[in-house]
Design a protein around this motif. Sequence first.
Motif, PDB file in Angstrom:
ATOM      1  N   ARG A 238       0.846  -1.196   0.000  1.00 31.68           N
ATOM      2  CA  ARG A 238       0.000   0.000   0.000  1.00 31.68           C
ATOM      3  C   ARG A 238       0.882   1.245   0.000  1.00 31.68           C
ATOM      4  O   ARG A 238       1.779   1.362   0.833  1.00 31.68           O
ATOM      5  CB  ARG A 238      -0.881   0.052   1.243  1.00 31.68           C
ATOM      6  CG  ARG A 238      -1.836  -1.081   1.385  1.00 31.68           C
ATOM      7  CD  ARG A 238      -2.666  -0.948   2.669  1.00 31.68           C
ATOM      8  NE  ARG A 238      -3.349  -2.161   2.981  1.00 31.68           N
ATOM      9  CZ  ARG A 238      -4.458  -2.590   2.389  1.00 31.68           C
ATOM     10  NH1 ARG A 238      -4.999  -1.855   1.453  1.00 31.68           N
ATOM     11  NH2 ARG A 238      -5.016  -3.725   2.733  1.00 31.68           N
TER      12      ARG A 238
ATOM     13  N   GLU B 145      -4.498   6.625  -2.109  1.00 32.99           N
ATOM     14  CA  GLU B 145      -3.936   5.320  -1.768  1.00 32.99           C
ATOM     15  C   GLU B 145      -3.990   4.408  -2.983  1.00 32.99           C
ATOM     16  O   GLU B 145      -5.016   4.322  -3.650  1.00 32.99           O
ATOM     17  CB  GLU B 145      -4.685   4.676  -0.609  1.00 32.99           C
ATOM     18  CG  GLU B 145      -4.024   3.386  -0.149  1.00 32.99           C
ATOM     19  CD  GLU B 145      -4.628   2.837   1.123  1.00 32.99           C
ATOM     20  OE1 GLU B 145      -5.094   1.685   1.086  1.00 32.99           O
ATOM     21  OE2 GLU B 145      -4.614   3.546   2.139  1.00 32.99           O
TER      22      GLU B 145
ATOM     23  N   THR C 202      -2.872   0.380  -4.138  1.00 36.82           N
ATOM     24  CA  THR C 202      -2.458  -0.923  -3.607  1.00 36.82           C
ATOM     25  C   THR C 202      -2.162  -1.889  -4.740  1.00 36.82           C
ATOM     26  O   THR C 202      -2.739  -1.788  -5.825  1.00 36.82           O
ATOM     27  CB  THR C 202      -3.552  -1.539  -2.715  1.00 36.82           C
ATOM     28  OG1 THR C 202      -4.721  -1.744  -3.500  1.00 36.82           O
ATOM     29  CG2 THR C 202      -3.879  -0.653  -1.537  1.00 36.82           C
TER      30      THR C 202
END
Length: 161
Positions: free
Chosen positions: A95, A117, A119
């Motif tokens: 992440r 974010e 991932t």
Amino acid sequence: MRQLLPFVLLLLGACGFHPRGEIVLPAALERASLEVADPFSPVARDLRDALLRAGVVLVPPGTEGAGAIRVPVNQVVRDTLVVSANAKVQEYVVRHRVELSAADGAGKLLFGPAAIEITRPFTFDQTQGLAAAQEEELIRGELQREMVQQILRRLETIAVR
């Protein structure tokens, strides 16, 4: 082969495809400081280079009349995603999270604070430990490059408003 090129270009144009072009930042950020939590991180370096390519004049933080681009959080972590029945990790997720804000020369907030974010999961094979470590490094590098692009796109939205 040369006869196909105009046809391919026509098809691409018809479907709405066009090259992205250079990033356009708001006038308030033409002269700005860049404040990143870890100024020596790869993201800070790449973001600095991208802003310079976009024509931003980078100045020291606190320069009077200059905008500010702030990234107070820049974290990359690896978390366990899947554990097998015999308690061995089978899959991880990497992440990359940043928090971003931008202000004009008068200190007025133009954007943020907002979190971004990204991932990426990856499979871990105990028998391929070295390869898994290399894969994780590749993923971290990809996330870093993608994060810089995400930050630039977010800053570009200010110019459109």
